[in-house]
Design a protein around this motif. Structure first.
Motif, PDB file in Angstrom:
ATOM      1  N   ILE A   1       1.539   0.223  -0.102  1.00  0.00           N
ATOM      2  CA  ILE A   1       0.491  -0.471   0.433  1.00  0.00           C
ATOM      3  C   ILE A   1      -0.581  -0.081  -0.626  1.00  0.00           C
ATOM      4  CG2 ILE A   1      -1.653  -0.829   1.754  1.00  0.00           C
ATOM      5  CD1 ILE A   1       0.830  -0.852   4.244  1.00  0.00           C
ATOM      6  N   ARG A   2      -0.764   1.309  -1.171  1.00  0.00           N
ATOM      7  CA  ARG A   2      -1.680   1.499  -2.190  1.00  0.00           C
ATOM      8  C   ARG A   2      -1.454   0.884  -3.588  1.00  0.00           C
ATOM      9  NH1 ARG A   2      -6.261   1.624  -3.288  1.00  0.00           N
ATOM     10  NH2 ARG A   2      -6.572   2.342  -1.212  1.00  0.00           N
ATOM     11  N   ILE A   3      -0.058   0.930  -3.729  1.00  0.00           N
ATOM     12  CA  ILE A   3       0.094   0.296  -5.123  1.00  0.00           C
ATOM     13  C   ILE A   3      -0.123  -1.147  -5.094  1.00  0.00           C
ATOM     14  CG2 ILE A   3       2.550  -0.624  -6.142  1.00  0.00           C
ATOM     15  CD1 ILE A   3       3.803   1.803  -5.280  1.00  0.00           C
ATOM     16  N   ALA A   4       0.015  -1.963  -3.942  1.00  0.00           N
ATOM     17  CA  ALA A   4      -0.290  -3.459  -3.699  1.00  0.00           C
ATOM     18  C   ALA A   4      -1.856  -3.423  -4.139  1.00  0.00           C
ATOM     19  CB  ALA A   4       0.023  -4.160  -2.559  1.00  0.00           C
ATOM     20  N   LEU A   5      -2.619  -2.608  -3.398  1.00  0.00           N
ATOM     21  CA  LEU A   5      -4.147  -2.507  -3.492  1.00  0.00           C
ATOM     22  C   LEU A   5      -4.576  -2.172  -4.990  1.00  0.00           C
ATOM     23  CD1 LEU A   5      -5.038  -0.787   0.109  1.00  0.00           C
ATOM     24  CD2 LEU A   5      -5.018  -3.333  -0.580  1.00  0.00           C
ATOM     25  N   ASN A   6      -3.867  -1.511  -5.578  1.00  0.00           N
ATOM     26  CA  ASN A   6      -4.154  -0.774  -6.813  1.00  0.00           C
ATOM     27  C   ASN A   6      -4.119  -1.892  -7.640  1.00  0.00           C
ATOM     28  OD1 ASN A   6      -4.923   1.758  -6.287  1.00  0.00           O
ATOM     29  ND2 ASN A   6      -2.992   2.391  -6.821  1.00  0.00           N
TER      30      ASN A   6
ATOM     31  N   LYS B   1     -12.624   3.164   8.946  1.00  0.00           N
ATOM     32  CA  LYS B   1     -11.662   3.093   9.864  1.00  0.00           C
ATOM     33  C   LYS B   1     -11.396   1.608  10.418  1.00  0.00           C
ATOM     34  CE  LYS B   1     -12.270   7.903  11.233  1.00  0.00           C
ATOM     35  NZ  LYS B   1     -12.643   8.842  12.582  1.00  0.00           N
ATOM     36  N   CYS B   2     -10.296   1.338  10.945  1.00  0.00           N
ATOM     37  CA  CYS B   2      -9.989   0.000  11.580  1.00  0.00           C
ATOM     38  C   CYS B   2     -10.909   0.094  12.787  1.00  0.00           C
ATOM     39  CB  CYS B   2      -8.611   0.191  12.097  1.00  0.00           C
ATOM     40  SG  CYS B   2      -8.214  -1.380  13.070  1.00  0.00           S
ATOM     41  N   SER B   3     -11.449  -1.151  12.843  1.00  0.00           N
ATOM     42  CA  SER B   3     -12.650  -1.472  13.828  1.00  0.00           C
ATOM     43  C   SER B   3     -11.753  -1.390  15.230  1.00  0.00           C
ATOM     44  CB  SER B   3     -13.263  -2.648  13.801  1.00  0.00           C
ATOM     45  OG  SER B   3     -12.370  -3.703  13.494  1.00  0.00           O
ATOM     46  N   LYS B   4     -10.650  -1.700  15.286  1.00  0.00           N
ATOM     47  CA  LYS B   4      -9.767  -2.038  16.636  1.00  0.00           C
ATOM     48  C   LYS B   4      -9.327  -0.462  17.066  1.00  0.00           C
ATOM     49  CE  LYS B   4      -8.532  -6.748  16.800  1.00  0.00           C
ATOM     50  NZ  LYS B   4      -7.553  -7.577  16.895  1.00  0.00           N
ATOM     51  N   CYS B   5      -8.342   0.233  16.378  1.00  0.00           N
ATOM     52  CA  CYS B   5      -7.873   1.403  16.784  1.00  0.00           C
ATOM     53  C   CYS B   5      -8.608   2.712  16.179  1.00  0.00           C
ATOM     54  CB  CYS B   5      -6.334   1.444  16.410  1.00  0.00           C
ATOM     55  SG  CYS B   5      -5.998   1.474  14.431  1.00  0.00           S
TER      56      CYS B   5
ATOM     57  N   PHE C   1      -5.427  11.617   6.175  1.00  0.00           N
ATOM     58  CA  PHE C   1      -4.923  10.668   5.424  1.00  0.00           C
ATOM     59  C   PHE C   1      -4.946   9.318   5.857  1.00  0.00           C
ATOM     60  CE2 PHE C   1      -2.640  14.728   4.428  1.00  0.00           C
ATOM     61  CZ  PHE C   1      -2.508  14.498   2.940  1.00  0.00           C
ATOM     62  N   CYS C   2      -5.085   8.250   5.438  1.00  0.00           N
ATOM     63  CA  CYS C   2      -5.067   6.899   6.002  1.00  0.00           C
ATOM     64  C   CYS C   2      -3.612   6.765   6.513  1.00  0.00           C
ATOM     65  CB  CYS C   2      -5.418   6.109   4.846  1.00  0.00           C
ATOM     66  SG  CYS C   2      -5.360   4.240   5.421  1.00  0.00           S
ATOM     67  N   ASN C   3      -3.838   6.161   7.726  1.00  0.00           N
ATOM     68  CA  ASN C   3      -2.379   5.602   8.500  1.00  0.00           C
ATOM     69  C   ASN C   3      -1.787   4.587   7.745  1.00  0.00           C
ATOM     70  OD1 ASN C   3      -2.997   7.725  10.205  1.00  0.00           O
ATOM     71  ND2 ASN C   3      -3.068   6.461  12.147  1.00  0.00           N
ATOM     72  N   THR C   4      -2.435   3.756   7.091  1.00  0.00           N
ATOM     73  CA  THR C   4      -1.849   2.675   6.145  1.00  0.00           C
ATOM     74  C   THR C   4      -1.426   3.027   4.869  1.00  0.00           C
ATOM     75  OG1 THR C   4      -3.549   1.109   7.508  1.00  0.00           O
ATOM     76  CG2 THR C   4      -2.473   0.221   5.391  1.00  0.00           C
ATOM     77  N   CYS C   5      -2.313   3.397   4.131  1.00  0.00           N
ATOM     78  CA  CYS C   5      -1.907   3.585   2.516  1.00  0.00           C
ATOM     79  C   CYS C   5      -1.839   5.001   2.243  1.00  0.00           C
ATOM     80  CB  CYS C   5      -2.931   2.753   1.662  1.00  0.00           C
ATOM     81  SG  CYS C   5      -4.711   3.497   1.716  1.00  0.00           S
ATOM     82  N   SER C   6      -2.059   6.025   2.902  1.00  0.00           N
ATOM     83  CA  SER C   6      -1.930   7.223   2.744  1.00  0.00           C
ATOM     84  C   SER C   6      -2.648   8.106   1.834  1.00  0.00           C
ATOM     85  CB  SER C   6      -0.551   7.706   1.988  1.00  0.00           C
ATOM     86  OG  SER C   6       0.510   7.324   2.889  1.00  0.00           O
ATOM     87  N   ASP C   7      -4.124   7.416   1.753  1.00  0.00           N
ATOM     88  CA  ASP C   7      -4.918   7.749   0.842  1.00  0.00           C
ATOM     89  C   ASP C   7      -5.613   9.055   1.762  1.00  0.00           C
ATOM     90  OD1 ASP C   7      -5.157   6.485  -1.507  1.00  0.00           O
ATOM     91  OD2 ASP C   7      -6.804   5.201  -0.981  1.00  0.00           O
ATOM     92  N   GLU C   8      -6.299  10.095   0.922  1.00  0.00           N
ATOM     93  CA  GLU C   8      -6.619  11.374   1.203  1.00  0.00           C
ATOM     94  C   GLU C   8      -8.078  11.226   1.760  1.00  0.00           C
ATOM     95  OE1 GLU C   8      -6.033  14.933  -0.819  1.00  0.00           O
ATOM     96  OE2 GLU C   8      -3.958  14.503  -1.071  1.00  0.00           O
ATOM     97  N   ASN C   9      -8.628  11.722   2.759  1.00  0.00           N
ATOM     98  CA  ASN C   9      -9.711  11.577   3.196  1.00  0.00           C
ATOM     99  C   ASN C   9     -10.441  10.108   3.103  1.00  0.00           C
ATOM    100  OD1 ASN C   9      -9.878  14.342   3.937  1.00  0.00           O
ATOM    101  ND2 ASN C   9     -10.248  14.870   1.568  1.00  0.00           N
TER     102      ASN C   9
END
Length: 296
Positions: free
Chosen positions: A130-135, A290-294, A278-286
């Motif tokens: 996911i981080r690869i796609a976002l990059n 945050k997700c508005s739902k969860c 760590f981000c639960n979605t893309c593993s970025d540190e700190n």
């Protein structure tokens, strides 16, 4: 110590940049114990300062008086993010080769305008799909250049494995992994394009890829697990030590790590018990959002 070494040891980005702009020698070896500015930056724990020095030509292989590189000193004091930054770095000049026509060809493999963005893309230590796609979005890499990027990554795998005494297995398998993820994203782009020929949207296929990565089916091996295992199977250099290490871990039925976790450990090393989020979605540190739902 030079002024640059002091600034690096303090992790002071502004002072480091000021000194580099004024012509400070990034590889000064006059220290009593042969520490370079990169050694001090590694000990400071500042990955940003390490990246500044690396971009300015710092020698990653420079040894101090006890025969340790900056990366090894960072590992000794558990600065794992710094280790990842140094170990994932390659100089821009190594990529620049592909932006120039070679032999009888009139066009380069990689458009010159893509050089800076592609360099940021390959040195990023976060290899979560996911981080690869976002990059790709963040660095402004347009979809028309995806196939060129994949082709260059494949060539870079061969180059790293055929350097004889300077073989870099870690970067070779990382480039193979990035190429494989580019293939998956290209397939998403082409599939989405066929289904949505009338829609003028350039980012929907990336969202589709991200949703595919996040989707999990109960009782079945999820898409990400299958994709990474296929990626490992297709690595062409089977004698590679890191490849064999990954295969052993994936084949071990007592190992409860996912394929992505095994791959991340092989590329960036194991992480100790550190106070990091760590981000639960893309593993970025700190992460700062945050997700508005969860709220994760």
């Amino acid at each position: 110590m030079t002024a640059l070494q002091h600034a690096a040891y303090k992790g002071n980005k502004e002072a480091v940049q000021l000194l580099l702009d004024r012509g400070a020698d990034v590889n000064s070896g006059k220290h009593e114990f042969s520490y370079t500015a990169l050694h001090f930056a590694a000990l400071s724990g500042s990955s940003d300062v390490c990246l500044q020095l690396l971009l300015s030509g710092a020698n990653v292989n420079a040894l101090n008086s006890v025969g340790r590189t900056a990366s090894q000193m960072a590992a000794f004091v558990a600065n794992t993010k710094v280790v990842s930054t140094i170990n994932n770095f390659i100089s821009k000049s190594e990529i620049e080769y592909y932006t120039q026509p070679q032999g009888l060809k009139t066009e380069p493999l990689l458009p010159p305008a893509t050089l800076d963005a592609f360099h940021k893309f390959v040195i990023n230590p976060n290899i979560h799909p996911i981080r690869i796609a976002l990059n790709l979005q963040q660095f402004g890499i347009i979809s028309e250049n995806y196939q060129a990027i994949k082709s260059v990554l494949d060539l870079m795998v061969e180059r790293e494995m055929k350097r004889q005494s300077e073989t870099n297995e870690l970067m070779a398998i990382k480039f193979h992994y990035l190429s494989w993820m580019m293939k998956e994203i290209i397939e998403c782009r082409d599939y989405f394009g066929k289904r949505n020929q009338e829609k003028d949207s350039k980012s929907d296929y990336l969202e589709m890829f991200i949703k595919r990565v996040l989707k999990q089916k109960e009782g079945q091996m999820d898409y990400l697990e299958v994709t990474i295992r296929e990626c490992v199977r297709e690595f062409p250099f089977r004698e590679c030590t890191i490849f064999q290490q990954i295969v052993r871990q994936l084949a071990d039925k007592t190992n409860h790590l996912t394929a992505l976790e095994v791959f991340k450990q092989a590329i960036n090393g194991q992480r100790g018990f550190q106070d990091l989020v760590f981000c639960n979605t893309c593993s970025d540190e700190n992460p700062d959002k945050k997700c508005s739902k969860c709220k994760q």
